[in-house]
Design a protein around this motif. Structure first.
Motif, PDB file in Angstrom:
ATOM      1  N   ARG A  29       0.857  -1.183   0.000  1.00 21.02           N
ATOM      2  CA  ARG A  29       0.000   0.000   0.000  1.00 21.02           C
ATOM      3  C   ARG A  29       0.893   1.233   0.000  1.00 21.02           C
ATOM      4  N   ILE A  30       0.651   2.142  -0.939  1.00 25.25           N
ATOM      5  CA  ILE A  30       1.471   3.342  -1.089  1.00 25.25           C
ATOM      6  C   ILE A  30       0.621   4.571  -0.813  1.00 25.25           C
ATOM      7  N   SER A  31       1.084   5.401   0.092  1.00 26.23           N
ATOM      8  CA  SER A  31       0.455   6.691   0.350  1.00 26.23           C
ATOM      9  C   SER A  31       1.156   7.723  -0.526  1.00 26.23           C
ATOM     10  N   CYS A  32       0.491   8.140  -1.598  1.00 30.33           N
ATOM     11  CA  CYS A  32       1.128   9.008  -2.592  1.00 30.33           C
ATOM     12  C   CYS A  32       1.438  10.378  -1.992  1.00 30.33           C
ATOM     13  N   GLY A  33       2.638  10.846  -2.253  1.00 34.39           N
ATOM     14  CA  GLY A  33       3.068  12.146  -1.748  1.00 34.39           C
ATOM     15  C   GLY A  33       3.575  12.122  -0.318  1.00 34.39           C
TER      16      GLY A  33
END
Length: 626
Positions: A29-33
């Motif tokens: 899971r990637i939290s963008c920014g």
């Protein structure tokens, strides 16, 4: 031995354990920014920061829906960075995945509150945002089921001229390799794009995590539907345990079957309609469990399932087909839709009413064929060597999705190999700098190259001579230098060769000039150092590069010898002159010494005579004086 036999009998009787015996599925899971990893309630899922995955600009986020992950940042991609921007995620284990992308809105004034753009995964476009998406909970994300077999996941966002793409989060969640196998036509080359996923008879939106679902299910989002229409149905619910729910390969959460919608006596048909894209195939999954306390045995509720007017399932008896009350039943159908609506109707035949617990609809998408790997690598090296401006957006695959190919690259599909290739480069007057790399020869299918009116320097790669399909080569009005490679004479299909307006030198190779006899068009003008064909200055004896180097070495050595000899002669001359000067200064002293020597000799001679006379007198006696 007895224990082994009992264990085998247990496995045979009760089946293998489901996912409990399996390792946890891969999940990213990637939290963008985000600049650091974060966890979010209520499940405290771990979201990784997105440093080094992509370009773009991080910013504070506004979530368009309450179902979006509670993250505070996003990443957006201004059009100045090009029309195609991608997340390139590596070290993804081979397998079957649910990939989900949540969209966001930049929390700054003067930013578009509903940007429209396209999304592709591994080169296949799976979604195209339409106006109004931010107000629909099941449209604030794009999701697809697909196989990732190359060890990577490339997720791209393609600008359509309506605002800058803004991405809140990316999830890559492994699911069972046989999940959502819809039968004929299902393969690793198929993507299932989520069109809708409904949980019926409840008003609470849920994810699998909220249902405490099995992680191998992929954390699906279930959009609640309390009713299909006013007076058309009524909800049912139960707290009884549901059998056969969380089983391989789809691992549905048990709670999904604990609520349902039941048709009414006034409207016995239970109808659901969904807007879809026309001329597409859809995979429809219908979920049932008999949770109505009034239905206690087989034959009490029987209905047909009709989709877009065609009966796909007749005489559906949930208790009979699932084996019991409070047991899950899943029916799947593949439907070709020519119009813009997909309609599911449950028509009762016995019992007077129909029931449904959940609905899933997926668009069936054939994954795009990819571009030849060597050619993608060659273009990436060209991008770096020519300092290609970022506005070109050369990211992802150059030929796919077909709706968004790379600017300046022409593509063709080889139906025999099921691979795309590059057959043309059209990059004239684009402010290119740097040099043309030898790897351009890996674009073996090129028919046309136009790099004119740029500022490209260095030599023309000799490797171009191996691109035998080349018909047009226009490198005019650049800063190429050196000689024309003789290998260009091997381009037997060449019709146009424009090398004018550069700094090329030397004799035009005979093999290249000979192409003039085959009615090819050439332009070598405005190259001060070129010679050897009509229209250019005449050349002297043409020497090879090795001969030129040898002559230059010989001339340098001769000059060195001449200088050495001159130095030796000069030093010798200086010694002679110095000796003469010394001799000239000593001449008067030498003459005086000669006279003195003569006087001394004369004096000695006189004395000798006197001595002789003295001896005579003595011998003869005294003399008489007068």
């Amino acid at each position: 031995m007895l224990r082994f036999i009992l264990a085998c009998l247990f496995i045979f009787s009760f089946g293998l354990p489901s996912s409990s015996a399996r390792p946890a599925p891969y999940a990213l899971r990637i939290s963008c920014g985000a600049r650091k990893n974060v966890r979010t309630p209520p499940t405290y899922a771990l979201w990784f920061k997105d440093i080094a995955y992509t370009g773009g600009i991080p910013a504070n986020a506004t979530s368009p829906s309450y179902i979006t992950p509670p993250l505070k940042t996003l990443r957006y991609f201004p059009i100045s960075e090009g029309p195609n921007n991608c997340y390139n995620i590596v070290r993804v284990p081979k397998g079957h995945y649910s990939v989900r992308i949540f969209f966001g809105v930049v929390d700054q004034p003067n930013f578009d509150k509903e940007p429209l753009f396209d999304i592709s995964i591994e080169g296949t476009q799976i979604s195209s945002l339409k106006s109004g998406w931010s107000s629909e909970d099941d449209q604030v994300f794009a999701e697809g089921l697909m196989f990732l077999m190359g060890g990577t996941a490339t997720i791209c966002f393609h600008s359509t001229g309506h605002g800058d793409p803004a991405i809140l989060s990316i999830e890559i969640l492994q699911v069972d390799d046989k999940a959502y196998n819809f039968g004929q036509g299902w393969s690793q080359g198929v993507i299932l794009r989520t069109a809708t996923r409904l949980t019926c008879g409840t008003g609470k939106p849920r994810f699998d995590e909220d249902y405490s679902g099995d992680h191998w299910g992929g954390d699906r989002f279930w959009n609640p539907r309390r009713s299909f229409g006013k007076g058309a149905d009524s909800p049912r619910s139960t707290e009884n345990t549901i059998k056969k729910a969380s089983v391989s390969p789809n691992f549905y959460p048990e709670a999904l079957y604990q609520s349902a919608l039941v048709s009414t006596d006034d409207q016995p048909d239970l109808t659901y309609s969904l807007d879809v894209e026309p001329n597409r195939k859809y995979s429809v999954w219908l979920h049932f469990a008999e949770i109505d306390a009034t239905i206690t045995a087989e034959g009490k509720r029987v209905f047909d399932v009709v989709i877009n007017g065609d009966t796909f399932f007749e005489d559906v008896d949930i208790i009979k087909m699932s084996g019991d009350r409070y047991a899950a039943l899943v029916l799947n159908a593949t439907v070709t839709v020519s119009g813009r609506t997909l309609t599911v109707v449950l028509q009762p035949k016995a019992g007077g009413r129909a029931i449904i617990n959940a609905i899933e609809v997926f668009e069936i998408i054939t994954a795009e064929f990819k571009t030849l790997r060597d050619e993608v690598g060659a273009l990436q090296k060209m991008k770096k060597a020519l300092a290609l401006p970022s506005r070109f957006g050369w990211n992802g695959d150059p030929c796919i999705p077909p709706q968004h190919p790379w600017s300046g690259a022409d593509c063709q599909l080889d139906k025999n190999t099921s691979r795309w290739f590059i057959d043309g480069l059209d990059l004239d007057n684009q402010g290119l700098k740097g040099f043309l790399p030898k790897d351009i020869s890996k674009l073996k299918h090129l028919q046309s190259i136009n790099l004119s009116q740029n500022s490209i320097q260095g030599g023309i790669p000799a490797s171009l001579g191996s691109v035998t399909s080349l018909e047009v080569l226009d490198l005019s009005d650049n800063s190429f230098n050196g000689s024309i490679p003789e290998t260009l004479g091997e381009l037997t299909s060449l019709r146009i060769l424009n090398l004018n307006g550069n700094s090329l030198s030397g004799k035009v190779p005979a093999a290249v000039g000979g192409r003039l006899l085959h009615r090819a068009s050439f332009n070598f003008t405005d190259n001060a150092g070129l010679c050897g064909i009509p229209g250019l200055p005449a050349c002297g004896h043409h020497l090879s590069s090795g001969a030129k180097i040898g002559i230059a070495f010989g001339v340098s050595l001769a000059l060195l010898l001449i200088v050495a000899c001159a130095m030796i002669w000069w030093k010798r001359r200086q010694n002679i002159l110095r000796a003469q000067q010394i001799a000239a200064r000593g001449a008067p002293y030498a003459k005086k010494r000669t006279h003195v020597s003569h006087d001394i000799q004369m004096s000695r001679h006189g004395n000798n005579n006197n001595h002789g006379q003295a001896r005579t007198a003595v011998e003869n006696g005294p003399s008489l004086l007068s």
